[in-house]
Design an enzyme around this catalytic site. Structure first.
Site, mmCIF file in Angstrom:
data_model
loop_
_atom_site.group_PDB
_atom_site.id
_atom_site.type_symbol
_atom_site.label_atom_id
_atom_site.label_comp_id
_atom_site.label_asym_id
_atom_site.label_seq_id
_atom_site.Cartn_x
_atom_site.Cartn_y
_atom_site.Cartn_z
ATOM 1 N N CYS A 127 -9.742 65.957 -58.010
ATOM 2 C CA CYS A 127 -10.978 66.650 -58.392
ATOM 3 C C CYS A 127 -10.677 68.036 -58.937
ATOM 4 O O CYS A 127 -11.228 68.450 -59.958
ATOM 5 C CB CYS A 127 -11.952 66.718 -57.219
ATOM 6 S SG CYS A 127 -11.253 67.349 -55.688
ATOM 7 N N GLY A 138 -15.781 56.011 -46.754
ATOM 8 C CA GLY A 138 -15.475 57.409 -47.025
ATOM 9 C C GLY A 138 -16.425 58.030 -48.036
ATOM 10 O O GLY A 138 -17.417 57.421 -48.457
ATOM 11 N N ASN A 162 -17.391 67.331 -57.716
ATOM 12 C CA ASN A 162 -16.116 66.717 -57.320
ATOM 13 C C ASN A 162 -16.239 65.239 -56.942
ATOM 14 O O ASN A 162 -15.290 64.481 -57.102
ATOM 15 C CB ASN A 162 -15.488 67.483 -56.162
ATOM 16 C CG ASN A 162 -16.377 67.519 -54.937
ATOM 17 O OD1 ASN A 162 -17.551 67.884 -55.049
ATOM 18 N ND2 ASN A 162 -15.860 67.137 -53.799
#
Lengths: 347, 347, 347, 347
Positions: free
Chosen positions: C151, C12, C314
């Site tokens: 985030c 990911g 982020n």
């Protein structure tokens, strides 16, 4: 081991990138950043991302700079504006890496042809080394005056030099796709966001000035080449797509051998594997923010038509990264010192 | 004069563009928009920009659609999914414009080769007309089954057909740069924004499927061509950059004559003037949202190496715009009806 | 000093960013990267920018991973998918940094409310430390189970915590602007490039899930807040723009004091100076690729209305960077180890 | 019915957009396009997308322009540069639509305050009508001097006017997000692509100049408002996100009634339905290239906190589109004439 360095042209884009690299460099310390117009102003006003790294440092004027002792100086000045400063520093015994085009071409006649005027210090052309460490590591290490390398030229040369060495090249029609940072930090109609964004502007059909460097470094005759330029939607990044024709049909293995041999032991130059096929031809995004140049190729089933794609970050490997790499060599440091960060992706 | 039309595949990107064009078309009325999966749902849920134009209309299921009388039907269905519907409508006497690849290639053998399976209704290949009105205006006007045109193929053919007619072409190495809308409305890893944005992904080195159309329409031998694809940061837009080699040195005037002759009287096909030089090679942004294809070229001083650049909006001239243009002709309307909007720039 | 770490969820986006950071980390060595679906496949197939750093390493299956000794494990798994793995590792005595939302909220009732189901291991909620080192450095250093941080929550908390400490806050209407990488690596209609690019999609009017973390960490009552979300054209980056109303008019000096006190000695948390005014409110671009969070504010002349803007990357400070920072503390390393790179700008 | 119009400031961005709209306008004919600096140069050199629409027309100098009879003139000149030309034309009896800020504010004292100098022709302020047809259709129709409207002001006013009419507004903290075309066609450091792209630059914390128009047109006291500006990655587009606080809790139906009443019968002003919820708050992309302004809102469950979002294309509805709409009314044409194109999406 630590050396003192100065950066001229520090307000510009290559200058900012030098400051960024040097901010994390373990062996080089920026002792002054030079700007005629911004002397006395904090560095971070132009380079807001570097505020924490240069919280207090202000630009020095050229005059001030000349009085500050340094081991090596980076010149990120406009073409034709660098050679005098370079000569000045050389006469003081300071090592110079000049990122401008002033010392790239060895032959004064070629310089005059491509830059449209006689060179101001032709004697120095001879001693200047073309600063692409992938081709001239040893010469750079023993030199005190190293030229930077055109960003497009870097990309093209690293893509094509292994091929040139095979003697197989019949013609090369290069297309270079470039991001907006390539034009530097000064605004113009062409760089105005509403016009520049998402453009596919073919701005040079056949013969970009960096072609002179490609010819010099590959040793191939000019007549073999065209070099088309397209401005595309990137900030950083150069990608060369070369439509090559070979003199005779070859097996792919011949090409693999040439590329592997050339790139072996070169920390910032690599060839994409053939598999998986969708990663065979490099995207500049995969090297963003790094000093790496990736090259990939696909040979047509006719064995004659070849596609070569190379990609790099124009501010790093195409300019300031190679300049620091050269400086490392000139100062006896690890070639990769301060340059080993992985690319930022996706970004 | 008003005709009733249906749009199949109306949730997709070409379908949405058809609905957009037809929303402002003075002679065509959308009587149904068809979607298997979204039947009963308002059109504007998929196409939020069209809410005011289709405030109440919902998608019809295929079965419902077949019962709604129409004069002409647009099929914006996936490849291999269109021909059965086309045949069905033809048997009912309804005119068909099929935007898929099902009827583009005249030769069933070529279809089988490029699409990897036998054609389901080869008898219809013969009667289908290749729907590029710039080349086949009269045939389209008298036909009842017209194939749409590949977006990349459109761009390449309009860029090269005038040149092909000269008999001078020795080789063509095309590079097509395409926006993200070309892949349609279905998400994939490759279209995922973090990966797709600002990419320079060379995804096909030599032989994109649309090459089959270029070969068919230019009449030039396959061996002359390669067709490289790069995905770039645009939503709409295709640009072809063709590195052409001519058989012998020519004067530029020969080329001007060929391009002017071909484009004369073609409302959506134009050649960029030689001056100013920075506008000589067209940017897809200059035709965004319009049905126009612009072509430009520069001849090398050797008279043999030629650069041809063409540009269009893939959803308009590359798909739905040409489809409506064809429909206009098939229905005896003005060729430009509903298609004469100027491009949106800068956007 | 070197420790062995494992990364779960390695295919990911947060996983890839962990691998990127760890590739250059002087004290942490990746001994396995875990993926259920991609076991046996080379890491760099998903993360092409990391080919040179992980040329041979393949993903391990979860089962294989459990047999590989590690000092610390990073879990970059989906919400609700992490806690079982975390518990498993904890029972083996391995330190855990979990980037999912599973251990962020201390109160099981709040967890149930915001995540829509009972927590599977509420006993562990107590011992888990909220992994924002700027607020919990000491607790993290002495913990073996640290939660990652949302985030958006990171950005909001670092923007507002100093202000919350003054007791002056009457209301906060936050607006968070987020890049496309925030949604992770899985394609969806919303992330499809043609739809996602250049969007200004307000996708949550008042109450994003990360608000739960902001409430917990600032200690301010929920009723004071709204948290609006807008998806904007960035890949990386979160920016909070908070329209704050204070309980009574204050002098700016009060705010400076609070922000300076909070950020003092925090290597990755800084406040923008008041001058030059155009750099007073931070742009996420200025911290791209770095682990830094910048905060800026402007007080209205009425002394009551206040604008606070904070910005971070982020994937770095908002996820993997803070996770490594926490791991550094948990392992007794320098807090900044492997995280001190300067931002890449312009990019 | 056809009228002759002139466009001043024709090289600029609003000027180009006027030329684009007029290229397809059925009732208005451009008889001259005026530019001091580019007189004699073809229009399409600045506006390459309009080559086919203005193949021969060159810019007129101001002096030449004054001798060309016209029914109406559009002034797309810089602030402070328009009023003299406007007065000149009015004295000749020519109708004027002035897109600059010179005639927007009715009160000379307000003009002096927001523009920093006394107005040069205060007598004309009285007779000038604020050119937002959604609020002043009848006055515009009977006027000969109509002011254009600030793009941000248009977006804010169309978002808030219905609400203002309810008397319920206690405070409004607006945030305007703007594309790069808003700054016009002249390059600057801030518009330089490498710096402007993907920025989230908050460039005005509380009080953008367009706030003066919002105050004037909504009739609400200045003290209720703040107006924050953020430059974002778009070329065209303005989006207002207003964090509103109401004086007392209301039912949503009250708001629906106000918005529906205000927008009824207004062809270019619409309210997004509540369902589907993800389309409730408008994205500027959904109106790109069109003259439409969409508004959406969500009421907090407390009945007091309200989010209002409005969106338009700054070059169309925010400038040249509204100007043509006003001209249509002034000349007795259909309000929508030449302006009814559907938005281009995705683009």
């Amino acid at each position: 081991m630590s050396y003192r360095v100065a950066v001229w042209g520090a307000t510009g884009m290559a200058g900012g990138e030098l400051l960024r690299i040097l901010a994390n460099h373990p062996n080089l310390e920026v002792v002054c950043a030079v700007s005629r117009g911004s002397a006395g102003k904090p560095l971070w006003h132009d380079h807001p991302h570097l505020r924490l790294w240069y919280p207090e440092m202000v630009y020095s004027s050229p005059d001030e700079a000349m009085d500050i002792p340094t081991d090596l100086v980076f010149l990120a000045l406009p073409h034709r504006g660098a050679w005098k400063v370079a000569v000045d520093y050389r006469e003081r015994g300071v090592k110079v890496v000049d990122l401008s085009g002033d010392f790239r071409l060895k032959d004064p006649a070629q310089y005059a042809r491509w830059y449209g005027e006689e060179h101001g210090a032709p004697a120095y052309l001879e001693q200047a080394v073309y600063g692409l460490p992938e081709l001239h590591r040893e010469d750079i290490a023993s030199s005190s005056l190293v030229s930077g390398v055109g960003c497009n030229a870097s990309c093209a040369i690293l893509g094509l030099a292994p091929l040139a060495s095979t003697g197989l090249v019949d013609s090369v029609r290069m297309e270079l796709r470039v991001g907006s940072s390539e034009a530097g930090g000064s605004p113009s109609k062409g760089s105005h966001h509403p016009y520049r964004t998402r453009t596919m502007r073919v701005f040079e059909p056949f013969r970009h000035r960096h072609l002179a460097e490609v010819i010099q470094e590959t040793g191939l005759p000019e007549d073999l080449f065209t070099m088309t330029m397209t401005a595309v939607e990137m900030v950083r990044g150069v990608q060369m797509l070369a439509q090559v024709t070979l003199k005779e049909p070859v097996k792919e293995a011949v090409l693999w051998k040439a590329y592997r041999k050339a790139t072996e032991g070169r920390p910032f130059w690599n060839v994409c594997p053939a598999r998986p096929s969708h990663l065979r031809l490099p995207d500049p995004r995969f090297v963003l923010g790094s000093n790496h140049c990736s090259v990939g190729f696909v040979l047509h089933e006719d064995g004659v038509r070849l596609l070569v794609v190379s990609a790099l970050d124009n501010l790093m490997k195409g300019a300031s990264g190679s300049a620091v790499q050269a400086a490392n060599l000139m100062l006896g440091l690890e070639e990769t010192s301060g340059l080993d960060g992985a690319p930022i992706y996706p970004a």
